[in-house]
Write a protein that holds these residues in place. Structure first.
Motif, mmCIF file in Angstrom:
data_model
loop_
_atom_site.group_PDB
_atom_site.id
_atom_site.type_symbol
_atom_site.label_atom_id
_atom_site.label_comp_id
_atom_site.label_asym_id
_atom_site.label_seq_id
_atom_site.Cartn_x
_atom_site.Cartn_y
_atom_site.Cartn_z
ATOM 1 N N TYR A 279 42.423 44.290 59.013
ATOM 2 C CA TYR A 279 42.985 45.686 58.975
ATOM 3 C C TYR A 279 42.664 46.769 57.984
ATOM 4 O O TYR A 279 42.344 48.000 58.634
ATOM 5 C CB TYR A 279 44.640 45.347 58.921
ATOM 6 N N ASP A 280 42.257 46.562 56.813
ATOM 7 C CA ASP A 280 41.786 47.413 55.888
ATOM 8 C C ASP A 280 40.200 48.101 56.191
ATOM 9 O O ASP A 280 40.096 48.984 56.083
ATOM 10 C CB ASP A 280 41.857 46.715 54.774
ATOM 11 N N ALA A 281 39.626 47.185 56.752
ATOM 12 C CA ALA A 281 38.421 47.464 57.234
ATOM 13 C C ALA A 281 38.489 48.333 58.354
ATOM 14 O O ALA A 281 37.626 49.345 58.537
ATOM 15 C CB ALA A 281 37.448 46.384 57.482
ATOM 16 N N LEU A 282 39.354 48.300 59.310
ATOM 17 C CA LEU A 282 39.466 48.954 60.465
ATOM 18 C C LEU A 282 39.930 50.520 60.344
ATOM 19 O O LEU A 282 39.515 51.441 60.751
ATOM 20 C CB LEU A 282 40.439 48.391 61.558
ATOM 21 N N VAL A 283 40.822 50.594 59.343
ATOM 22 C CA VAL A 283 41.509 52.033 58.853
ATOM 23 C C VAL A 283 40.922 52.657 57.911
ATOM 24 O O VAL A 283 41.094 53.838 57.668
ATOM 25 C CB VAL A 283 43.245 51.758 58.719
ATOM 26 N N SER A 284 39.910 51.915 57.346
ATOM 27 C CA SER A 284 39.010 52.681 56.070
ATOM 28 C C SER A 284 37.828 53.152 56.533
ATOM 29 O O SER A 284 36.967 52.736 57.582
ATOM 30 C CB SER A 284 38.776 51.569 55.049
ATOM 31 N N LYS A 285 37.467 54.432 56.002
ATOM 32 C CA LYS A 285 36.405 54.961 56.393
ATOM 33 C C LYS A 285 34.863 54.358 56.053
ATOM 34 O O LYS A 285 34.737 53.875 55.039
ATOM 35 C CB LYS A 285 36.295 56.468 55.635
ATOM 36 N N ARG A 286 34.063 54.542 56.820
ATOM 37 C CA ARG A 286 32.724 53.947 56.761
ATOM 38 C C ARG A 286 31.514 55.211 57.072
ATOM 39 O O ARG A 286 31.919 55.879 57.832
ATOM 40 C CB ARG A 286 32.471 52.828 57.585
ATOM 41 N N PRO A 287 30.548 55.198 56.213
ATOM 42 C CA PRO A 287 29.440 56.117 56.586
ATOM 43 C C PRO A 287 29.120 56.168 57.983
ATOM 44 O O PRO A 287 28.490 57.318 58.370
ATOM 45 C CB PRO A 287 28.417 55.685 55.600
ATOM 46 N N TYR A 288 28.957 54.894 58.420
ATOM 47 C CA TYR A 288 28.412 54.923 59.955
ATOM 48 C C TYR A 288 29.376 54.925 61.024
ATOM 49 O O TYR A 288 28.921 54.705 62.319
ATOM 50 C CB TYR A 288 27.507 53.641 60.154
#
Length: 355
Positions: free
Chosen positions: A295-304
């Motif tokens: 869940y946190d990975a989904l809603v957290s910003k990533r450079p790509y």
């Protein structure tokens, strides 16, 4: 400060004698029945109770049992007053938690000396207990500070996951509290020390400290070879925690941490890593962390990639219920999705590549 003693006896002569013997150094309150004592206990907490055994309505044994069953009165030292000389009576009293017996009729000097001794011992015990509690709190704070620092060190190497450790810890508390309220996996949860459980979750990605910056911070999809290396962070985390465990006695905390680290990438359907175990063969720690981590990975910003909204993240996780995720835990997650969204606050994030 003058200490307070309750004297509970249905005999007026005994009450008067006890009060006369003790009233100088102590504040003495005489009560003719156990029920009167319990009424007064709602307003005053004495330092010691002198309690007669043979009383009408509520006898001394029943009164002592009630005192010990109530958290507010359980630690008040109780001395039995008795005219009986019976080994079985003494055994029963000590089993219930009485600290001594004083035989009636008693002399004033004997009563005073016995009471003084017990109050002095009780004061020493309370003082030492307070000191031990303070030291325990200090050690716990030190442990938490070390864990925070260690987790922060790992997280700061990963340029994409700022705040991930604290958010996942918060999500876990929300999720486990909700499971507790709904009776989901109650057998698993009741065995846990929740403070240790949540604190140890901060080490779930500790194995990433062994992964090179080139792979850890790559701005794009990992190659198969790179992903194979990335997956070793689960077993590396276990290895690191095992090394720490060999040098400490805090096995419960570290066992939780090891299970979080080693199993948070396992899948309910058995297609995860590093072991490929499935269902409830995956430890509870891994099944809980699997949901909050994704869940946190989904809603957290990533450079790509751009972040998913909380609603989109919930949809993806529910699609994975029974496949990637434990369906019982996923069901509870769905019910507290708004609380998760409030924590995430659109961090910005992206669908994870299972790193």
């Amino acid at each position: 400060m003058q200490k307070t003693i309750f004297v509970v006896d249905d005999n007026d002569t005994n009450l008067t004698m006890a009060k006369e013997a003790l009233k100088g150094p102590y504040r003495v309150m005489t009560l003719p029945s156990a029920e009167k004592m319990f009424s007064l206990l709602e307003k005053i907490s004495p330092d010691l109770i002198l309690l007669d055994i043979e009383m009408p309505e509520t006898n001394g044994f029943d009164a002592l049992r009630r005192l010990k069953e109530n958290e507010a009165t359980a630690d008040i030292p109780v001395v039995f007053l008795t005219g009986m000389s019976d080994t079985l009576v003494e055994v029963r009293g000590f089993e219930l938690g009485v600290i001594d017996f004083i035989t009636k009729p008693f002399s004033a000097p004997v009563l005073m000396n016995r009471i003084r001794t017990h109050l002095n011992v009780d004061e020493i015990i309370r003082e030492r207990t307070s000191q031990l509690r303070q030291k325990t709190v200090q050690l716990q704070n030190l442990q938490n500070a070390i864990i925070f620092g260690f987790a922060d060190l790992v997280e700061n190497r990963d340029e994409e996951t700022g705040g991930h450790v604290e958010r996942t810890s918060t999500y876990i508390k929300i999720l486990v509290d909700a499971m507790t309220a709904r009776g989901v996996y109650s057998d698993e949860i009741e065995k846990l020390d929740m403070e240790l459980f949540i604190s140890s979750a901060r080490l779930h990605d500790v194995g990433k400290i062994a992964i090179s910056d080139t792979i850890l911070n790559k701005a794009g999809k990992l190659t198969d070879a790179e992903f194979k290396i990335m997956k070793t962070h689960a077993t590396e985390g276990e290895r690191i925690i095992n090394q720490i465990a060999s040098r400490t006695d805090n096995k419960e905390f570290l066992n939780n941490a090891k299970l979080f680290a080693g199993y948070h990438h396992e899948r309910w359907d058995g297609k995860g890593y590093p072991r490929g175990v499935s269902g409830t063969d995956i430890p509870f720690q891994g099944r809980v962390m699997a949901i909050v981590d994704v869940y946190d990975a989904l809603v957290s910003k990533r450079p790509y990639k751009k972040p998913f909204s909380p609603e989109e993240a919930v949809g993806i996780i529910m699609e994975g219920s029974g496949g990637q995720f434990d369906p019982s835990i996923a069901g509870v997650f769905y019910e507290v999705r708004d609380e998760f969204a409030a924590v995430s606050k659109y961090n910005g994030g992206n669908i994870p590549d299972d790193r």
